[in-house]
Motif scaffolding. Structure first.
Motif, PDB file in Angstrom:
ATOM      1  N   PRO A 200      10.250  32.004  66.747  1.00 16.95           N
ATOM      2  CA  PRO A 200       9.010  32.596  67.267  1.00 16.95           C
ATOM      3  C   PRO A 200       7.783  31.738  66.927  1.00 16.95           C
ATOM      4  O   PRO A 200       6.832  31.679  67.711  1.00 16.95           O
ATOM      5  N   VAL A 201       7.785  31.095  65.767  1.00 13.14           N
ATOM      6  CA  VAL A 201       6.664  30.217  65.400  1.00 13.14           C
ATOM      7  C   VAL A 201       6.701  28.954  66.261  1.00 13.14           C
ATOM      8  O   VAL A 201       5.679  28.508  66.785  1.00 13.14           O
ATOM      9  N   PHE A 202       7.912  28.388  66.429  1.00 12.12           N
ATOM     10  CA  PHE A 202       8.060  27.164  67.240  1.00 12.12           C
ATOM     11  C   PHE A 202       7.487  27.362  68.648  1.00 12.12           C
ATOM     12  O   PHE A 202       6.947  26.442  69.245  1.00 12.12           O
ATOM     13  N   SER A 203       7.637  28.580  69.180  1.00  9.10           N
ATOM     14  CA  SER A 203       7.307  28.797  70.589  1.00  9.10           C
ATOM     15  C   SER A 203       5.812  28.659  70.885  1.00  9.10           C
ATOM     16  O   SER A 203       5.418  28.547  72.040  1.00  9.10           O
ATOM     17  N   HIS A 204       4.983  28.625  69.826  1.00 10.04           N
ATOM     18  CA  HIS A 204       3.537  28.487  70.060  1.00 10.04           C
ATOM     19  C   HIS A 204       3.061  27.056  69.826  1.00 10.04           C
ATOM     20  O   HIS A 204       1.943  26.831  69.371  1.00 10.04           O
ATOM     21  N   ILE A 205       3.906  26.097  70.155  1.00 10.18           N
ATOM     22  CA  ILE A 205       3.643  24.712  69.748  1.00 10.18           C
ATOM     23  C   ILE A 205       2.285  24.184  70.213  1.00 10.18           C
ATOM     24  O   ILE A 205       1.583  23.531  69.445  1.00 10.18           O
ATOM     25  N   SER A 206       1.887  24.475  71.467  1.00  9.93           N
ATOM     26  CA  SER A 206       0.648  23.845  71.946  1.00  9.93           C
ATOM     27  C   SER A 206      -0.586  24.385  71.217  1.00  9.93           C
ATOM     28  O   SER A 206      -1.467  23.618  70.831  1.00  9.93           O
ATOM     29  N   SER A 207      -0.642  25.693  70.980  1.00  8.98           N
ATOM     30  CA  SER A 207      -1.818  26.213  70.277  1.00  8.98           C
ATOM     31  C   SER A 207      -1.794  25.803  68.801  1.00  8.98           C
ATOM     32  O   SER A 207      -2.843  25.542  68.202  1.00  8.98           O
ATOM     33  N   LEU A 208      -0.612  25.694  68.208  1.00 10.24           N
ATOM     34  CA  LEU A 208      -0.529  25.224  66.817  1.00 10.24           C
ATOM     35  C   LEU A 208      -1.020  23.779  66.718  1.00 10.24           C
ATOM     36  O   LEU A 208      -1.734  23.411  65.783  1.00 10.24           O
ATOM     37  N   LEU A 209      -0.632  22.952  67.699  1.00  8.91           N
ATOM     38  CA  LEU A 209      -1.080  21.557  67.701  1.00  8.91           C
ATOM     39  C   LEU A 209      -2.598  21.473  67.850  1.00  8.91           C
ATOM     40  O   LEU A 209      -3.237  20.587  67.288  1.00  8.91           O
ATOM     41  N   ALA A 210      -3.156  22.414  68.635  1.00 10.97           N
ATOM     42  CA  ALA A 210      -4.603  22.406  68.844  1.00 10.97           C
ATOM     43  C   ALA A 210      -5.348  22.829  67.584  1.00 10.97           C
ATOM     44  O   ALA A 210      -6.441  22.348  67.303  1.00 10.97           O
ATOM     45  N   GLU A 211      -4.734  23.726  66.786  1.00  9.74           N
ATOM     46  CA  GLU A 211      -5.440  24.320  65.653  1.00  9.74           C
ATOM     47  C   GLU A 211      -5.236  23.588  64.337  1.00  9.74           C
ATOM     48  O   GLU A 211      -6.090  23.643  63.452  1.00  9.74           O
TER      49      GLU A 211
END
Ligand code: ZN
Length: 296
Positions: A200-211
């Motif tokens: 579930p954490v992996f699935s938010h990769i683009s917003s995590l990369l942005a933040e």
């Protein structure tokens, strides 16, 4: 290019003391370069950015310096065929058949699956630089590409894998990247469950990369998996076309076709679909190539 865009980089990460590996890619500049070169719509930017990100990771995993990986998506959506080619050097290039297709966002998200198509194929061709290239193919699962690559790794390479791909884009790309997590031979029984718990954490990769910055991101993604960075590699959008390659391609047309080209137009231009560079050949230059083509 906006100077605040961090340089593209690929991390190779050991997980669970050798039981698994993670490949984390930050590919914002690469996705932006694809958008700029091809004049991509937002939807096409997201789709090609995802495809190039996984192709980049797979290219970097090749052991042979001269090798390449080509990933070809033939979906029934409006974007048509998409191609990306990656190399062990970290160079990637890509192409979308219909670059200006735009679809409205659905719940704030660009509908990549609808644009690519829910039906069709993902083909992967690995050319090791010698011998016959290896080719594997799966049917598309959703056209979102992450799930499609996960199926490819499991079905075609027999490697259970978690894949996450993401591109955040407005007028320009704000963040793009990809993540591939694979179990390695000899993993203990509990390893798949430990990896799956992070999905579930992996699935938010683009917003995590942005933040997040890289170091904090790695700890956040792989919390509980004992991440150790084994190495990094810089990667980029780069086309390896050259006049010599185009000359070889023209020669390989053969005598009859070259003679026809000279007779009918006495010149030609050849465009590279990956970088849009245009190369012109005069009648005299074509006749010189014909000489080579007809040499015994
Ligand atoms: Zn080119």
């Amino acid at each position: 290019m906006n100077q605040t865009v961090p340089a593209d980089i690929l991390y190779r990460i050991d997980l669970l003391n050798g039981q698994a590996r993670g490949l984390l890619l930050r590919s914002t500049a690469m996705a932006e370069e694809g958008r700029r070169i091809h004049g991509l719509s937002r939807t096409a930017t997201a789709a090609l950015g995802r495809l190039m990100s996984m192709t980049c990771i797979m290219g970097a995993l090749l052991k042979e310096d001269k090798g390449s990986v080509s990933c070809i998506v033939r979906g029934d959506g409006p974007l048509g065929t998409m191609i990306a080619v990656g190399r062990p050097t970290g160079d990637v290039k890509g192409y979308v058949q219909q670059p200006d297709v735009e679809l409205p966002r659905v719940e704030g998200k660009l509908p990549v699956g609808d644009a690519v198509g829910r039906h069709g194929t993902l083909q992967v061709i690995k050319d090791l630089g010698f011998g016959e290239p290896y080719s594997g193919q799966v049917n598309l699962v959703s056209g979102e590409l992450g799930e499609d690559f996960a199926l490819y790794f499991t079905a075609s390479e027999q490697t259970p894998s978690l894949v996450s791909l993401g591109v955040l884009t407005g007028d320009t790309v704000q963040a793009a990247g990809g993540l591939l997590v694979q179990l390695l031979p000899g993993a203990l029984q509990e390893a798949p469950g430990l990896l799956e718990a992070r999905a579930p954490v992996f699935s938010h990769i683009s917003s995590l990369l942005a933040e997040w910055g890289d170091e904090a991101l790695i700890h956040r993604l792989f919390e509980g998996l004992e991440p150790k960075v084994l190495g990094t590699q810089s990667v980029r959008y780069a086309c390896d076309c050259s006049r010599e390659r185009v000359e070889r391609a023209l020669i390989s047309l053969g005598r009859a076709e070259l003679e026809q080209l000279i007779r009918e137009q006495d010149h030609c231009t050849v465009d590279c679909q990956f970088c849009n560079s245009r190369r012109a050949f005069s009648g005299q230059e074509l006749r010189a190539l014909l000489d080579v083509a007809t040499r015994p």
